[in-house]
Design a protein around this motif. Structure first.
Motif, PDB file in Angstrom:
ATOM      1  N   UNK A 126       0.886  -1.258  -0.111  1.00  0.00           N
ATOM      2  CA  UNK A 126      -0.099   0.237  -0.025  1.00  0.00           C
ATOM      3  C   UNK A 126       0.945   1.339   0.203  1.00  0.00           C
ATOM      4  N   UNK A 127       2.088   1.275   0.914  1.00  0.00           N
ATOM      5  CA  UNK A 127       2.801   2.466   0.860  1.00  0.00           C
ATOM      6  C   UNK A 127       3.597   2.554  -0.634  1.00  0.00           C
ATOM      7  N   UNK A 128       3.869   1.599  -1.197  1.00  0.00           N
ATOM      8  CA  UNK A 128       4.539   1.327  -2.288  1.00  0.00           C
ATOM      9  C   UNK A 128       3.544   2.157  -3.554  1.00  0.00           C
ATOM     10  N   UNK A 129       2.281   1.677  -3.500  1.00  0.00           N
ATOM     11  CA  UNK A 129       1.379   2.074  -4.449  1.00  0.00           C
ATOM     12  C   UNK A 129       0.573   3.177  -4.268  1.00  0.00           C
ATOM     13  N   UNK A 130       0.523   3.642  -3.020  1.00  0.00           N
ATOM     14  CA  UNK A 130      -0.463   4.672  -2.650  1.00  0.00           C
ATOM     15  C   UNK A 130      -0.287   6.029  -3.502  1.00  0.00           C
ATOM     16  N   UNK A 131       0.867   6.408  -4.123  1.00  0.00           N
ATOM     17  CA  UNK A 131       1.138   7.442  -4.498  1.00  0.00           C
ATOM     18  C   UNK A 131       1.309   7.310  -6.189  1.00  0.00           C
ATOM     19  N   UNK A 132       1.451   5.970  -6.422  1.00  0.00           N
ATOM     20  CA  UNK A 132       1.699   5.289  -7.865  1.00  0.00           C
ATOM     21  C   UNK A 132       0.331   4.940  -8.606  1.00  0.00           C
ATOM     22  N   UNK A 156      -6.264   0.091  -3.809  1.00  0.00           N
ATOM     23  CA  UNK A 156      -7.613  -0.380  -2.801  1.00  0.00           C
ATOM     24  C   UNK A 156      -7.597  -1.690  -2.512  1.00  0.00           C
ATOM     25  N   UNK A 157      -6.833  -2.530  -3.169  1.00  0.00           N
ATOM     26  CA  UNK A 157      -6.914  -4.099  -2.943  1.00  0.00           C
ATOM     27  C   UNK A 157      -6.080  -4.152  -1.362  1.00  0.00           C
ATOM     28  N   UNK A 158      -5.046  -3.603  -1.324  1.00  0.00           N
ATOM     29  CA  UNK A 158      -4.178  -3.677  -0.344  1.00  0.00           C
ATOM     30  C   UNK A 158      -4.793  -3.097   0.949  1.00  0.00           C
ATOM     31  N   UNK A 159      -5.325  -1.932   0.662  1.00  0.00           N
ATOM     32  CA  UNK A 159      -6.178  -1.239   1.811  1.00  0.00           C
ATOM     33  C   UNK A 159      -7.224  -2.069   2.379  1.00  0.00           C
ATOM     34  N   UNK A 160      -7.732  -2.869   1.359  1.00  0.00           N
ATOM     35  CA  UNK A 160      -8.795  -3.534   1.582  1.00  0.00           C
ATOM     36  C   UNK A 160      -8.589  -5.082   2.675  1.00  0.00           C
ATOM     37  N   UNK A 215      -8.270   9.919  -1.470  1.00  0.00           N
ATOM     38  CA  UNK A 215      -9.571   9.648  -0.605  1.00  0.00           C
ATOM     39  C   UNK A 215     -10.236   8.695  -1.596  1.00  0.00           C
ATOM     40  N   UNK A 216     -10.194   8.836  -2.773  1.00  0.00           N
ATOM     41  CA  UNK A 216     -10.722   7.588  -3.537  1.00  0.00           C
ATOM     42  C   UNK A 216     -10.160   6.512  -3.407  1.00  0.00           C
ATOM     43  N   UNK A 217      -8.728   6.008  -3.271  1.00  0.00           N
ATOM     44  CA  UNK A 217      -8.107   4.765  -2.835  1.00  0.00           C
ATOM     45  C   UNK A 217      -8.549   4.365  -1.529  1.00  0.00           C
ATOM     46  N   UNK A 218      -8.704   5.326  -0.425  1.00  0.00           N
ATOM     47  CA  UNK A 218      -9.265   4.890   0.792  1.00  0.00           C
ATOM     48  C   UNK A 218     -10.630   4.527   0.808  1.00  0.00           C
ATOM     49  N   UNK A 219     -11.576   5.239   0.182  1.00  0.00           N
ATOM     50  CA  UNK A 219     -13.001   4.960   0.157  1.00  0.00           C
ATOM     51  C   UNK A 219     -13.154   3.527  -0.621  1.00  0.00           C
TER      52      UNK A 219
END
Length: 435
Positions: free
Chosen positions: A292-298, A304-308, A369-373
């Motif tokens: 998630x840290x690696x893909x959050x800004x990329x 969203x999968x890793x956050x899920x 926000x879209x990633x988190x939601x």
């Protein structure tokens, strides 16, 4: 479930007798179910066909057969009868010495807090695996690979996971759940409530139908619900029938007597199993946080999968606790015990939360926000809601003395979820003119 479950048992003293008492209480509210309607289910017990939370774990851990709710017995064809209690008089029971090996083996119990940790860790680990499996099936059957499903079709994107999960529920939540419970009740509940409950999602199904309706595709929305219910129901039935056929064929081989699972009673074995599952959970969460840290800004396509995967276990745990409402009814008189309120609340709540995040995503124009939601929708809501348990309960009601209750339950779940979703999602979209 064995016929021997109703036969007299050896007398036990001390904690051994308490184990026997727990076994008796478990048998009062468990039942066998097979696919035929020649014999019908008890009036109220059908609401416990799916999950019943901690009650299932506690009762199964110390039951002699390890049979679980909604378990099947291949030696009794077409039986759909509740198992009744057969009290045993003390004078009929032989005594057992407190120093006997049988007494020493059965009095071995994990401390309550280790049992608590074990069950929750099993739910979390298998819940994350369910999230990952759902993601892979969505991608496989989605527009990018097979093209069988799509966002703008009544063949909604979550249909393949819901069908596969319902099929597997026929295997591991019905026919073989008792066998798995013989080995480990926590594993049996983890597979059904954790893995299959997270593999399938009612909230995602409801949201796709809302998105179709908000664009004016009301016919597609109606077909999506109707076709979806038909396909998952028959996936479950097909799973039951194939599992029964496999069990019949397997029981005719010489391997059947050598491959029976025995319950994990040894304290050391249970502790080792807990350590292994905790380690796996740590690895899954660690990998998810790192990616998630690696893909959050990329790359936002997998963020969203890793956050899920991180928040998914929370949804599983909430649904597990809500499952304790199944079979309890309303009020002191426990009216409508046949309705599984725990599953109903979980599915409706997840559908509402899913719709709320969908509305927020349209009003907040921010990538992070879209990633988190989206992660909350995919992980928390996807794991909080379930189709596999829902359809198992639906089929149990269809085989009961009042089959109309199955359709009342299904329509109640769909109508409440869709109506509230319309108020939360569709109305704001129409008012604001969002595309």
């Amino acid at each position: 479930m064995d016929h021997g479950q109703n036969e007299p048992e050896p007398r036990r003293s001390g904690s051994f007798s308490r184990i026997s008492s727990t076994h008796s209480s478990f048998r009062r509210h468990s039942f066998n179910r097979l696919g035929s309607s020649n014999y019908e289910n008890d009036d109220d017990s059908v609401s416990e066909a799916g999950d019943i939370g901690d009650r299932e774990l506690h009762s199964t851990r110390y039951s002699g057969s390890g049979g679980a709710m909604f378990s099947f017995d291949a030696t009794r064809e077409n039986v759909v009868l509740p198992i009744e209690e057969h009290p045993i008089k003390e004078s009929q029971l032989p005594t057992a010495s407190p120093t006997s090996p049988e007494y020493e083996e059965c009095k071995k119990e994990l401390p309550w807090f280790l049992t608590y940790i074990s069950s929750r860790v099993h739910l979390a680990v298998l819940g994350i695996l369910g999230v990952l499996t759902r993601y892979l099936l969505e991608k496989l059957f989605g527009p990018q690979v097979v093209g069988a499903t799509g966002d703008h079709s009544y063949m909604y994107i979550d249909l393949p996971p819901n069908m596969v999960g319902s099929f597997l529920m026929g295997w591991f939540g019905s026919v073989f759940k008792g066998d798995i419970s013989n080995f480990s009740p926590e594993l049996a509940v983890g597979l059904t409530t954790g893995y299959l409950g997270s593999l399938t999602t009612f909230s995602g199904w409801n949201q796709k139908m809302l998105e179709l309706s908000v664009d004016g595709h009301w016919v597609f929305s109606f077909l999506g619900f109707l076709l979806g219910l038909f396909l998952v129901a028959y996936s479950f039935i097909f799973g039951v029938e194939t599992a029964k056929g496999f069990r019949w064929a397997f029981n005719r081989t010489k391997l059947s007597s050598k491959c029976a699972l025995s319950q994990v009673n040894n304290i050391m074995s249970q502790v080792i199993l807990i350590v292994v599952m905790v380690t796996i959970l740590g690895l899954l969460w660690g990998v998810s946080v790192t990616l998630l840290k690696k893909d959050f800004n990329g790359d936002s396509s997998t963020s969203h999968l890793w956050f899920g995967c991180i928040v998914g276990p929370v949804g599983v745990w909430i649904r597990f606790y809500l499952a304790q409402l199944n079979g309890q009814g309303l009020g002191r008189t426990q009216i409508m015990k046949w309705l599984p309120f725990g599953t109903l609340i979980a599915n409706v709540a997840a559908a509402c939360i899913m719709a709320a995040f969908a509305t927020l995503k349209k009003s907040v124009n921010d990538k992070h926000f879209d990633i988190v939601a989206t992660g909350m929708q995919f992980g928390l809501c996807g794991c909080l809601s379930t189709v596999s348990t829902f359809i198992a309960e639906f089929e149990a009601m269809r085989a009961s003395m009042h089959p109309w209750r199955a359709y009342v339950y299904a329509f109640t779940t769909v109508i409440i979820s869709f109506t509230l979703g319309t108020l939360i999602f569709s109305v704001p979209v129409w008012n604001k003119g969002w595309s």
